[in-house]
Enzyme design. Structure first.
Site, PDB file in Angstrom:
ATOM      1  N   CYS A 111     -54.307  63.092 -65.145  1.00  0.00           N
ATOM      2  CA  CYS A 111     -53.310  62.617 -63.908  1.00  0.00           C
ATOM      3  C   CYS A 111     -53.029  63.857 -62.827  1.00  0.00           C
ATOM      4  CB  CYS A 111     -51.920  61.963 -64.239  1.00  0.00           C
ATOM      5  SG  CYS A 111     -52.284  60.441 -65.366  1.00  0.00           S
ATOM      6  N   CYS A 192     -54.563  58.570 -61.642  1.00  0.00           N
ATOM      7  CA  CYS A 192     -53.258  58.106 -61.955  1.00  0.00           C
ATOM      8  C   CYS A 192     -52.380  59.122 -61.417  1.00  0.00           C
ATOM      9  CB  CYS A 192     -52.865  57.958 -63.317  1.00  0.00           C
ATOM     10  SG  CYS A 192     -53.684  59.368 -64.425  1.00  0.00           S
TER      11      CYS A 192
END
Length: 277
Positions: A111, A192
């Site tokens: 992420c 993400c």
């Protein structure tokens, strides 16, 4: 009798010459016909030594660049890549053709580490390197295919090195374009945290809906992801688009429908942007 024999020899020689000329002309005609078929597209032909390059890049990536990827089977990846398009109509590619290849080397990125780009490829690569981030071309499959061209011919085990379909002039469902679309879609939809995108602020419309970012990546970002937009203009050129411009407003609208958070910064020169990073 001597004159008759000479005339026969002359006739035989002429007949032989005509026969050789006919065979040569036929062979040349067949060659030109065959070549014209392979040379009918408007894009560059397959990169010479395509298979060797794919294999060499795979070993370099998995053994040196990303040794944590050593478990990847380069022979299997190369085979899956080739079987996706070889012997097939170069204008009839589907996402399904690349499913096995993507499954073998699915891009895994933490992420907050992804960088997207549109018409800023080299800047994005440089920025990602400075910040320890990852562009699509830094993933295994992106690294393998970067700057390469490929296509085959129906029923042939060989690559077409003469020409391959162009996205604009021939067909959009060619194997190279579909490959990048599939890989870009997977790269975007699995993102993400905060995703960054570098757009060219020197263009009047920095956000192009027909670019891969515009038609594939932006629409496939997950809800609650944050997209950080950087509008960077070229050295010596004034900015021509801004965060309040019509193209960026269009991008913001697309993201809003998907519940993607939006942050934008503009009026950044290339050199200043890299220094501040």
């Amino acid at each position: 009798m001597a004159d008759c024999s000479k005339r026969k020899k002359l006739c035989y020689c002429l007949l032989l010459c005509f026969l050789v000329a006919g065979i040569t002309g036929g062979a040349i005609g067949i060659y030109k016909w065959y070549r014209s078929g392979l040379n009918r597209w408007h894009g560059p032909g397959s990169t010479p030594d395509f298979q060797d390059i794919i294999e060499d890049r795979c070993y370099n990536y998995t053994q040196r660049i990303r040794p944590d990827s050593r478990s990847r089977n380069c022979q299997e990846i190369k085979q899956a890549f080739m079987s996706a398009f070889i012997s097939k109509d170069p204008c009839k590619a589907t996402k399904e053709d690349y499913r096995r290849l993507i499954d073998l080397a699915d891009p895994t990125v933490p992420c907050n580490k992804r960088v997207l780009w549109s018409k800023t490829k080299e800047l994005a690569r440089e920025y990602a390197k400075l910040r320890g981030l990852v562009t699509l071309e830094d993933t295994l499959l992106g690294f393998l295919a970067d700057r390469l061209h490929w296509c085959g011919e129906p029923g042939s085990p060989d690559l077409n090195t003469w020409s391959c379909p162009d996205w604009e002039k021939d067909c959009r469902t060619n194997y190279r374009s579909v490959f990048w679309e599939v890989l870009s879609e997977r790269f975007a939809e699995s993102a993400c945290g905060t995703v960054q995108v570098l757009l060219n602020g020197s263009l009047e419309n920095a956000f192009d809906e027909m670019s891969i970012f515009g038609r594939v990546e932006a629409p496939n970002l997950k809800p609650m992801v944050t997209l950080q937009v950087w509008l960077v203009h070229d050295p010596g050129k004034p900015p021509r688009d801004s965060c309040s411009g019509s193209s960026i407003k269009k991008l913001k609208s697309i993201l809003s429908e998907r519940n993607v958070r939006f942050i934008c910064r503009d009026n950044l020169s290339r050199d200043l942007f890299l220094r501040s990073s």
